[in-house]
Design a protein around this motif. Structure first.
Motif, PDB file in Angstrom:
ATOM      1  N   LEU A 127       0.817  -1.211   0.000  1.00 22.19           N
ATOM      2  CA  LEU A 127       0.000   0.000   0.000  1.00 22.19           C
ATOM      3  C   LEU A 127       0.850   1.260   0.000  1.00 22.19           C
ATOM      4  N   ASP A 128       1.997   1.217   0.635  1.00 21.23           N
ATOM      5  CA  ASP A 128       2.881   2.367   0.665  1.00 21.23           C
ATOM      6  C   ASP A 128       4.315   1.885   0.789  1.00 21.23           C
TER       7      ASP A 128
ATOM      8  N   ALA B 280      -0.503   5.588   3.551  1.00 23.53           N
ATOM      9  CA  ALA B 280      -1.184   4.413   3.025  1.00 23.53           C
ATOM     10  C   ALA B 280      -2.695   4.589   3.029  1.00 23.53           C
ATOM     11  N   GLN B 281      -3.225   5.250   4.063  1.00 23.94           N
ATOM     12  CA  GLN B 281      -4.661   5.510   4.125  1.00 23.94           C
ATOM     13  C   GLN B 281      -5.086   6.472   3.008  1.00 23.94           C
TER      14      GLN B 281
ATOM     15  N   ARG C 257     -11.805   3.139   2.852  1.00 26.27           N
ATOM     16  CA  ARG C 257     -11.338   1.810   3.252  1.00 26.27           C
ATOM     17  C   ARG C 257     -10.448   2.011   4.475  1.00 26.27           C
ATOM     18  N   ASP C 258     -10.990   1.811   5.650  1.00 22.24           N
ATOM     19  CA  ASP C 258     -10.274   2.118   6.884  1.00 22.24           C
ATOM     20  C   ASP C 258      -9.269   1.030   7.221  1.00 22.24           C
TER      21      ASP C 258
ATOM     22  N   THR D 235      -6.009   6.874  18.422  1.00 17.91           N
ATOM     23  CA  THR D 235      -6.819   8.086  18.246  1.00 17.91           C
ATOM     24  C   THR D 235      -6.768   8.616  16.818  1.00 17.91           C
ATOM     25  N   LEU D 236      -6.392   7.766  15.852  1.00 16.29           N
ATOM     26  CA  LEU D 236      -6.308   8.234  14.478  1.00 16.29           C
ATOM     27  C   LEU D 236      -7.676   8.483  13.869  1.00 16.29           C
ATOM     28  N   GLY D 237      -8.717   7.853  14.373  1.00 14.58           N
ATOM     29  CA  GLY D 237     -10.062   8.096  13.892  1.00 14.58           C
ATOM     30  C   GLY D 237     -10.466   7.262  12.707  1.00 14.58           C
ATOM     31  N   TRP D 238      -9.679   6.233  12.334  1.00 15.71           N
ATOM     32  CA  TRP D 238     -10.037   5.364  11.223  1.00 15.71           C
ATOM     33  C   TRP D 238     -10.840   4.187  11.771  1.00 15.71           C
TER      34      TRP D 238
END
Length: 458
Positions: free
Chosen positions: A249-250, A271-272, A283-284, A305-308
């Motif tokens: 992804l990255d 990557a997100q 796509r979390d 705490t990233l929120g995904w």
């Protein structure tokens, strides 16, 4: 039949029809890759993407689709340098067909590849990576919910003997001579300088810091200790890999002296972004698996705490061995909760299974990209240029996943082994049928002889 003799000098042809020239053998691997890229409108996409960075008039340049295909050839053929890529493309007739060049046409030179690479900004390479991720999503080869993260070191195109001090510009020999003069030792020959330097090494005084030394040819390279124990100027490559499908992804390049705990969050965020752009919807990334080098209190709390997704991201990172127990007197409750939850997950069978999967999949991505893909040694200078090349190598790895789904193999050498194995199996099947046919003939002869003996007896 007369004996043919080879002459070193022959009179050249005045005119040769293009139809009389051999177009070369058809390579099924590259023909299938061309079909995949054509189905995704790859050439039209990259031409539209690169058009703002070219002048409106003048002689037409090398098509961007050809440039990116040559970068992919470096991965599939295991070639690390651009000179080697250019030579291989000019030498192979099947790769010429892959690039769209006829036999009488000259393929791009390595200097042209360097010129195009420096002309295009890093964002263009990001967009090409997203385009290939869209192709993987269309083939159901990206899940994106559970990822593995790991890093390795790449050798930079700079030598340790060329480093200089940042404060006064002294090279290594001048620095050693100055230290010897301060100790009251006069250095006259090269042998005496080497002997004095070895003595400093035995006494533990020979140390090199990135704060004091740099490479004049590649200032972005950092002094690092490789896995084999050598000290070298290097870069750090970090991969974020989908553990379900092995898609990269990255693939980010950092300075070699940046810690894993400092680069984990930026890699996951990048990557997100790639996933959001490629999928068209959210796509979390819900679970991240890494080794103990990524374990840090602040990093675990930041992931939570990233929120995904619901409740942030779940981490599966083993704890390193510590001499003292955790002290939570001066830390927030959120950090204690993040470390405790991560510890509980790693005690379960599912967490241990994810760690085994990470060791298998992420390390395999480094084996494909760095070892057999020609990415372990960088022949470029500057962190942005190294990022461009490494990202295109990772993109070629993702294209190999699509080819592996369609052809059963993701590289040219593996494709040749696969064809050889199929041929051997076919020969075995034919041999078995031949043995059965021989046995049938022998049985018919035995029955015929038996009937003749019975008729004579009657």
């Amino acid at each position: 039949m007369a004996l043919g003799k080879r002459r070193s000098e022959r009179q050249g042809e005045f005119w040769v029809a293009a139809t009389d020239l051999s177009s070369g053998p058809q390579h099924l691997f590259y023909e299938k890759l061309n079909a995949i890229l054509a189905e995704a409108d790859f050439d039209d996409f990259v031409e539209e993407l690169c058009e703002p960075f070219y002048a409106g008039g003048g002689r037409p340049s090398i098509p961007p689709g050809v440039f990116f295909r040559m970068m992919y050839v470096g991965y599939f053929e295991g070639i690390d340098s651009q000179r080697g890529i250019a030579w291989r493309c000019a030498d192979s007739l099947s790769i010429r067909r892959f690039l769209g060049y006829r036999q009488h046409e000259a393929t791009p030179d390595h200097s042209s590849l360097s010129r195009i690479r420096t002309r295009l900004p890093l964002e263009v390479f990001h967009d090409v990576h997203v385009c290939v991720l869209q192709l993987l999503i269309a083939n159901k080869l990206v899940d994106g919910t559970t990822v593995g993260v790991d890093a390795t070191l790449l050798e930079a195109n700079a030598a340790m003997k060329s480093i200089v001090r940042k404060d006064n510009g002294e090279d290594w020999e001048e620095y050693i001579k100055r230290l010897a003069a301060e100790d009251g030792i006069e250095i006259k020959t090269k042998a005496e300088l080497i002997r004095y330097d070895k003595q400093r090494s035995k006494e533990g005084k020979k140390k090199v810091s990135n704060d004091e030394w740099e490479s004049p040819s590649d200032p972005d390279a950092r002094i690092a200790k490789m896995k084999d124990g050598r000290t070298h100027l290097a870069y750090k490559a970090e991969h974020v890999v989908d553990l379900d499908t092995e898609a990269i992804l990255d693939a980010e390049i950092y300075h070699a002296n940046e810690g894993d705990t400092a680069t984990l969050i930026p890699s996951l965020e990048q990557a997100q972004k790639y996933l959001d752009r490629a999928s068209g919807w959210t796509r979390d990334i819900k679970k991240v698996v890494a080794d103990k080098g990524y374990h840090a209190v602040e990093t675990l709390a930041r992931c939570a705490t990233l929120g995904w997704g619901c409740g942030g991201m779940k981490t599966y990172i083993p704890e390193p061995e510590r001499k003292y127990e955790w002290s939570w007197l001066d830390r927030p409750d959120a950090q204690q909760q993040a470390v405790t939850n991560n510890h509980r997950r790693m005690q379960r069978a599912y967490g241990k299974r994810l760690q085994r999967r990470r060791s298998e999949v992420v390390e395999r991505s480094f084996a494909h990209v760095c070892e057999t893909g020609g990415g372990r040694r960088s022949w470029l200078r500057g962190i942005d240029e190294v990022r461009k090349r490494h990202l295109m190598t990772a993109t070629a790895h993702n294209l190999g996943l699509v080819l592996r789904k369609l052809l059963g193999t993701g590289k040219v050498r593996q494709f040749g082994s696969l064809c050889a194995g199929v041929f051997v199996q076919s020969c075995g099947v034919i041999r078995r049928f031949a043995c059965l046919g021989s046995c049938a003939r022998q049985l018919r002869a035995i029955f015929r002889k038996h009937h003749i003996n019975q008729a004579q007896a009657a």
